[in-house]
Design a protein around this motif. Sequence first.
Motif, PDB file in Angstrom:
ATOM      1  N   ASP A 130     -55.203   5.753 -16.704  1.00 48.47           N
ATOM      2  CA  ASP A 130     -54.854   6.039 -18.092  1.00 48.47           C
ATOM      3  C   ASP A 130     -53.659   6.979 -18.157  1.00 48.47           C
ATOM      4  OD1 ASP A 130     -55.239   5.950 -20.921  1.00 48.47           O
ATOM      5  OD2 ASP A 130     -56.222   7.909 -20.807  1.00 48.47           O
ATOM      6  N   ARG A 131     -53.674   8.011 -17.316  1.00 48.67           N
ATOM      7  CA  ARG A 131     -52.545   8.945 -17.291  1.00 48.67           C
ATOM      8  C   ARG A 131     -51.268   8.252 -16.828  1.00 48.67           C
ATOM      9  NH1 ARG A 131     -56.203  12.982 -15.082  1.00 48.67           N
ATOM     10  NH2 ARG A 131     -55.416  12.422 -13.001  1.00 48.67           N
ATOM     11  N   SER A 168     -52.402  -0.166 -17.828  1.00 46.75           N
ATOM     12  CA  SER A 168     -53.415  -0.256 -18.883  1.00 46.75           C
ATOM     13  C   SER A 168     -54.409  -1.372 -18.603  1.00 46.75           C
ATOM     14  CB  SER A 168     -52.748  -0.483 -20.246  1.00 46.75           C
ATOM     15  OG  SER A 168     -52.162   0.703 -20.729  1.00 46.75           O
ATOM     16  N   ARG A 171     -52.882   7.390 -28.360  1.00 50.28           N
ATOM     17  CA  ARG A 171     -53.257   8.072 -27.126  1.00 50.28           C
ATOM     18  C   ARG A 171     -53.481   9.569 -27.357  1.00 50.28           C
ATOM     19  NH1 ARG A 171     -53.982  10.638 -23.234  1.00 50.28           N
ATOM     20  NH2 ARG A 171     -53.879  10.062 -21.025  1.00 50.28           N
ATOM     21  N   ASN A 226     -51.377  -0.731 -25.974  1.00 51.41           N
ATOM     22  CA  ASN A 226     -50.324  -0.788 -24.959  1.00 51.41           C
ATOM     23  C   ASN A 226     -50.134  -2.214 -24.456  1.00 51.41           C
ATOM     24  OD1 ASN A 226     -48.350   0.226 -23.308  1.00 51.41           O
ATOM     25  ND2 ASN A 226     -49.729   1.102 -21.809  1.00 51.41           N
ATOM     26  N   TYR A 281     -49.848   6.228 -19.648  1.00 51.82           N
ATOM     27  CA  TYR A 281     -49.273   7.144 -20.641  1.00 51.82           C
ATOM     28  C   TYR A 281     -47.935   7.696 -20.166  1.00 51.82           C
ATOM     29  CZ  TYR A 281     -49.103  11.075 -23.945  1.00 51.82           C
ATOM     30  OH  TYR A 281     -48.729  11.976 -24.915  1.00 51.82           O
ATOM     31  N   SER A 323     -56.497   2.617 -27.256  1.00 53.12           N
ATOM     32  CA  SER A 323     -55.069   2.815 -27.026  1.00 53.12           C
ATOM     33  C   SER A 323     -54.560   1.885 -25.915  1.00 53.12           C
ATOM     34  CB  SER A 323     -54.786   4.275 -26.665  1.00 53.12           C
ATOM     35  OG  SER A 323     -55.459   4.650 -25.485  1.00 53.12           O
ATOM     36  N   LEU A 334     -48.560   5.584 -28.342  1.00 52.08           N
ATOM     37  CA  LEU A 334     -48.413   7.007 -28.040  1.00 52.08           C
ATOM     38  C   LEU A 334     -49.150   7.864 -29.066  1.00 52.08           C
ATOM     39  CD1 LEU A 334     -44.647   7.158 -26.987  1.00 52.08           C
ATOM     40  CD2 LEU A 334     -46.656   7.180 -25.508  1.00 52.08           C
ATOM     41  N   ARG A 339     -58.359   7.276 -28.036  1.00 51.01           N
ATOM     42  CA  ARG A 339     -57.939   7.360 -26.642  1.00 51.01           C
ATOM     43  C   ARG A 339     -58.683   6.333 -25.795  1.00 51.01           C
ATOM     44  NH1 ARG A 339     -58.057  13.982 -25.940  1.00 51.01           N
ATOM     45  NH2 ARG A 339     -56.487  14.434 -27.539  1.00 51.01           N
TER      46      ARG A 339
END
Length: 324
Positions: free
Chosen positions: A226-227, A193, A282, A296, A230, A292, A279, A288
């Motif tokens: 970002d993915r 993040s 996100r 985090n 997550y 987010s 979560l 998003r």
Amino acid sequence: MPIDSTIASYSDLAFKSAIVVYCLVFVMLVVQFALAYTQRAEERELVAAGVGDTVPAGAGPGRVAPKPSKPLPDRLGNMAFAVLFVALGLHILAIVLRGFATHRFPLGNMYEFVTMATAGAVTLGVILLREQKYRGMWAFLLVPVLILMFLAGTLLYADAAPVVPALKSYWLPIHVTVISLGSGVFLVAGVASLLFLLRLAQPEGAESDNILGAIARRLPDARTLDRLAYRTTIIGFPIFGTGIILGAIWAESAWGRFWGWDPKETVSFIAWVIYAAYLHARATSGWRETKSAWINLAGFVAMLFNLFIINIVVSGLHSYAGLN
């Protein structure tokens, strides 16, 4: 059973050796970045001077151009990733030898907890960041790992010894292992993040001569980071939540109640709620990406607060830091 001081000394040696090899990997990655930055600057100067592509030596009619060798920065990065496995092997060896030396599961104090959590973070990194596009992240992941290991080996270090009576339970390897692994996963998520926010400050394709922009260009694109944050949080969230539940079960067995709002319990629950909020954010339109990501990072800060401030400064039922 008495403590085996010889095996304990080998464990300490493996731990110190792991730090040294991690530092070597970090230096190699920094050198790789510096070489890549220098090459990029030279290429820009050539373009500005109007120098076009040159014909490779040996190429011409009827001749096959020699296969270009892999650039030195790429070769150095591959070497660093290979040496990383040596460091991780020493890291895990230190944990295993500590267990044999003490004849118990090696999670009885903060030194052992941080050692396990950092090993979990590096192991997850090896699994998730093995692709070439993620190699630029390793220098950033190793920074908190090295800081935590340095603190574990100095400020938090405790000699190999039996655990206090309250920890002589089969719940120790179950509860604390799950919590430490969850903490290690959140370490990777927090770094992802943080790098995501850095990458957003340097959009894809933007040119910048400042060092921050050069660093950002070595990272994966913002969407990929970002993915990754997550995905890792999705892994860590149920692990850490399970650890809290197992701790409550152990508390009922040891103290006769599932939950007592002990400082350690309270901050652990707060951190878990923050990650739940991440979560949720996100998956919520309008929250998003940037918003987010900050949530985090707030969860990661709460984890660090729980590890250092609650364990060292605040007195509670979980004060088993092993510090004098």
